[in-house]
Design an enzyme around this catalytic site. Structure first.
Site, PDB file in Angstrom:
ATOM      1  N   GLY A   1       0.870  -1.381   0.012  1.00 40.96           N
ATOM      2  CA  GLY A   1      -0.058  -0.016  -0.078  1.00 40.96           C
ATOM      3  C   GLY A   1       0.874   1.243  -0.027  1.00 40.96           C
ATOM      4  O   GLY A   1       0.938   2.078  -1.124  1.00 40.96           O
TER       5      GLY A   1
ATOM      6  N   VAL B   1       9.518  -2.093  -1.764  1.00 40.44           N
ATOM      7  CA  VAL B   1      10.901  -2.626  -1.022  1.00 40.44           C
ATOM      8  C   VAL B   1      11.648  -3.027  -2.140  1.00 40.44           C
ATOM      9  O   VAL B   1      11.313  -3.455  -3.233  1.00 40.44           O
ATOM     10  CB  VAL B   1      10.410  -4.058  -0.406  1.00 40.44           C
ATOM     11  CG1 VAL B   1      11.793  -4.700  -0.012  1.00 40.44           C
ATOM     12  CG2 VAL B   1       9.619  -3.567   0.998  1.00 40.44           C
TER      13      VAL B   1
ATOM     14  N   ASP C   1      -0.596  -9.335  12.775  1.00 32.48           N
ATOM     15  CA  ASP C   1      -0.950  -9.442  11.383  1.00 32.48           C
ATOM     16  C   ASP C   1      -0.034 -10.572  10.846  1.00 32.48           C
ATOM     17  O   ASP C   1       0.455 -10.455  10.010  1.00 32.48           O
ATOM     18  CB  ASP C   1      -0.413  -8.138  10.617  1.00 32.48           C
ATOM     19  CG  ASP C   1      -0.990  -8.075   9.170  1.00 32.48           C
ATOM     20  OD1 ASP C   1      -0.453  -7.392   8.239  1.00 32.48           O
ATOM     21  OD2 ASP C   1      -1.862  -8.833   8.844  1.00 32.48           O
TER      22      ASP C   1
ATOM     23  N   LYS D   1       0.673 -13.892   8.969  1.00 39.72           N
ATOM     24  CA  LYS D   1       0.255 -14.509   8.015  1.00 39.72           C
ATOM     25  C   LYS D   1       1.495 -14.889   6.999  1.00 39.72           C
ATOM     26  O   LYS D   1       2.449 -14.393   7.048  1.00 39.72           O
ATOM     27  CB  LYS D   1      -0.724 -13.756   7.008  1.00 39.72           C
ATOM     28  CG  LYS D   1      -0.240 -12.403   6.674  1.00 39.72           C
ATOM     29  CD  LYS D   1      -1.361 -11.509   6.063  1.00 39.72           C
ATOM     30  CE  LYS D   1      -0.902  -9.902   5.687  1.00 39.72           C
ATOM     31  NZ  LYS D   1      -1.971  -9.095   5.346  1.00 39.72           N
TER      32      LYS D   1
ATOM     33  N   ASN E   1       3.772 -12.646   5.296  1.00 41.82           N
ATOM     34  CA  ASN E   1       4.693 -11.763   6.388  1.00 41.82           C
ATOM     35  C   ASN E   1       5.586 -12.757   7.093  1.00 41.82           C
ATOM     36  O   ASN E   1       6.294 -12.432   8.098  1.00 41.82           O
ATOM     37  CB  ASN E   1       3.698 -11.277   7.395  1.00 41.82           C
ATOM     38  CG  ASN E   1       3.142  -9.954   7.048  1.00 41.82           C
ATOM     39  OD1 ASN E   1       3.216  -9.588   6.004  1.00 41.82           O
ATOM     40  ND2 ASN E   1       2.165  -9.504   7.735  1.00 41.82           N
TER      41      ASN E   1
HETATM   42  C1  LIG Z   1       9.452 -11.868  -2.443  1.00 42.64           C
HETATM   43  N1  LIG Z   1      10.704 -12.043  -2.645  1.00 42.64           N
HETATM   44  C2  LIG Z   1      11.208 -12.793  -3.511  1.00 42.64           C
HETATM   45  C3  LIG Z   1      12.774 -12.691  -3.447  1.00 42.64           C
HETATM   46 BR1  LIG Z   1      13.908 -13.733  -4.323  1.00 42.64          BR
HETATM   47  C4  LIG Z   1      12.923 -11.995  -2.231  1.00 42.64           C
HETATM   48  C5  LIG Z   1      11.612 -11.575  -1.957  1.00 42.64           C
HETATM   49  C6  LIG Z   1      11.656 -10.588  -0.743  1.00 42.64           C
HETATM   50  O1  LIG Z   1      10.556 -10.156  -0.395  1.00 42.64           O
HETATM   51  N2  LIG Z   1      12.790 -10.514   0.140  1.00 42.64           N
HETATM   52  C7  LIG Z   1      12.820  -9.706   1.392  1.00 42.64           C
HETATM   53  N3  LIG Z   1      13.836  -9.586   1.886  1.00 42.64           N
HETATM   54  N4  LIG Z   1      13.584  -8.593   2.964  1.00 42.64           N
HETATM   55  C8  LIG Z   1      12.529  -8.265   2.907  1.00 42.64           C
HETATM   56  C9  LIG Z   1      11.763  -8.725   1.708  1.00 42.64           C
HETATM   57  C10 LIG Z   1      10.383  -8.075   1.381  1.00 42.64           C
HETATM   58  N5  LIG Z   1      10.478  -7.414   2.748  1.00 42.64           N
HETATM   59  C11 LIG Z   1       9.072  -6.772   3.093  1.00 42.64           C
HETATM   60  O2  LIG Z   1       8.922  -5.918   4.281  1.00 42.64           O
HETATM   61  N6  LIG Z   1       7.887  -7.066   2.259  1.00 42.64           N
HETATM   62  C12 LIG Z   1       6.641  -6.906   2.653  1.00 42.64           C
HETATM   63  C13 LIG Z   1       5.599  -7.784   2.233  1.00 42.64           C
HETATM   64  N7  LIG Z   1       4.244  -7.839   2.741  1.00 42.64           N
HETATM   65  C14 LIG Z   1       3.690  -9.066   2.863  1.00 42.64           C
HETATM   66  C15 LIG Z   1       2.188  -8.637   2.992  1.00 42.64           C
HETATM   67  C16 LIG Z   1       2.088  -7.080   2.374  1.00 42.64           C
HETATM   68  C17 LIG Z   1       3.462  -6.620   2.010  1.00 42.64           C
HETATM   69  C18 LIG Z   1       6.432  -5.358   1.972  1.00 42.64           C
HETATM   70  C19 LIG Z   1       5.855  -4.215   2.673  1.00 42.64           C
HETATM   71  C20 LIG Z   1       5.596  -3.030   2.434  1.00 42.64           C
HETATM   72  C21 LIG Z   1       5.767  -2.941   0.960  1.00 42.64           C
HETATM   73  C22 LIG Z   1       6.063  -3.903   0.252  1.00 42.64           C
HETATM   74  C23 LIG Z   1       6.480  -5.187   0.639  1.00 42.64           C
HETATM   75  C24 LIG Z   1      11.469  -7.234   3.580  1.00 42.64           C
HETATM   76  C25 LIG Z   1      11.998  -5.918   4.109  1.00 42.64           C
HETATM   77  C26 LIG Z   1      11.761  -6.842   5.023  1.00 42.64           C
END
Ligand SMILES: Cn1cc(Br)cc1C(=O)Nc1[nH]nc2c1CN(C(=O)N[C@H](CN1CCCC1)c1ccccc1)C21CC1
Length: 346
Positions: free
Chosen positions: A20, A24, A131, A133, A136
């Site tokens: 929203g 990232v 939250d 799930k 997350n």
């Molecule tokens: C999806 N994916 C595929 C690979 Br390869 C790496 C990833 C990945 O997301 N890696 C990753 N490392 N560290 C993080 C992430 C994603 N990430 C996140 O914080 N991702 C969340 C995902 N939430 C799940 C439900 C709503 C949003 C996010 C929050 C706000 C905006 C966008 C994304 C962090 C920073 C903590």
């Protein structure tokens, strides 16, 4: 979009998530060459979500656990807030479950023990995540789970107003008391959500689901869900104890740590929620590697680091600490300045 405030410190790469009010991006921490995830938020579009971001930042600064994504640095400018967070290359647990259809009881138990350890640690500190799930929960490079998204977490003891997660996707994991819009709810809500997640791990689909939101609410409020015939008696029992509509009848997290189903590992050990390291621990090897690079004495450097300002040095220190724990060399890339300085020395 160029963010001048990150220049020299990080090299921004592809976007790995957009939600929203934030996005990232994958990035490289220049000094160590380590990958990080940078959560980027425009203050203008945050609006009333700004307090949630401050809540997440303050919570993450007090949290350090092997199954919670680590905050390394916070950069605030007039227009943006950047959170530099641990990068998990395994993506979301949700995708892992979907790919495999469902996980066996043994693999589900291994994952569930890690989630339980993280949530029990949060509750021990007086926080509730609120939250929980599979979206997350991320997988790191060693297939270990890491909890993320603390924007709704709160210290229920602090009696914080509970913003119902209206802007947070589907309420499939929301407990009955949350659906009823009850003002204050705390740790027992996380137990319900963990029950929903355990069911999803074992079955590959959700216990409460429906096309219509009203029907979904009814199912959650009634707490009625189907148990597949192949589900073991132990799995049915633990899930039933977590998916109790009455919060008071729901199993307590302490009893989950020592539950027979949770302990059914060869070692038959209860779950240990304690972090495998102290918060803000001092490590002399890392301090030495950094102080050489910065031309400071170890004591001068530690007195700065020990303020935990979550600046670039905090990030460098925590990344080197992670490298050391993995038995990797503590190397720092020379910056432009040191490169030129050294070449003049020759
Ligand atoms: C999806 N994916 C595929 C690979 Br390869 C790496 C990833 C990945 O997301 N890696 C990753 N490392 N560290 C993080 C992430 C994603 N990430 C996140 O914080 N991702 C969340 C995902 N939430 C799940 C439900 C709503 C949003 C996010 C929050 C706000 C905006 C966008 C994304 C962090 C920073 C903590």
């Amino acid at each position: 979009m160029k963010y001048i405030d990150l220049r020299n410190q990080y090299i921004l790469e592809r976007t790995i998530g957009s939600g929203g009010f934030a996005k990232v991006k994958l990035a490289t921490h220049v000094l160590t060459g380590e990958k990080v995830a940078i959560k980027i938020m425009k203050k203008a579009t945050l609006g009333e979500d700004l307090p949630r971001v401050k809540l997440e930042i303050d919570a993450l600064k007090n949290i350090s656990h092997q199954h919670i994504c680590k905050l390394f640095q916070v950069i605030e400018t007039s227009s943006h807030i950047f959170m530099v967070i641990e990068y998990c290359p395994g993506g979301e647990l949700l995708d892992h479950i979907v790919e495999r259809q469902k996980l066996g009881e043994r693999e589900s138990r291994i994952f569930f023990r890690q989630i339980l350890s993280a949530v029990a640690y949060l509750h021990h500190l007086g926080y509730a995540h609120r939250d929980l799930k599979p979206e997350n929960v991320l997988l790191d490079k060693n297939q270990k789970l890491k909890l993320i998204d603390f924007g709704l977490c709160a210290k229920p003891e602090g009696g914080l107003e509970s913003q119902l997660q209206t802007s947070c996707g589907s309420p499939n994991y929301a407990a009955p008391e949350v659906i009823k819009g009850k003002q204050y709810y705390g740790s027992e809500t996380d137990v319900w959500s963990m029950g929903v997640m355990l069911y999803a791990l074992l079955c590959g689909y959700l216990p409460f689901d429906s096309e219509s939101i009203d029907q979904l609410y009814d199912k959650i409020l009634n707490g009625k869900y189907s148990e597949p015939t192949w589900m073991s008696a132990g799995s049915r029992q633990i899930i039933r104890s977590m998916l109790q509509v009455e919060p008071g009848k729901r199993i307590k997290i302490q009893d989950l740590l020592d539950h027979s189903w949770v302990k059914r590992t060869p070692e038959d050990r209860p779950v240990n929620f304690r972090p495998d390291h102290v918060l803000h621990e001092k490590d002399d090897d890392v301090i030495r590697a950094m102080s050489d690079h910065k031309g400071l004495t170890p004591n001068e450097l530690w007195s700065q680091l020990n303020e935990w300002n979550y600046n670039y040095d905090t990030c460098t220190y925590l990344l080197l600490l992670t490298r050391k724990k993995q038995g990797l060399p503590l190397r720092l890339n020379p910056t432009e300045f040191t490169r030129k300085y050294r070449s003049r020395q020759q």
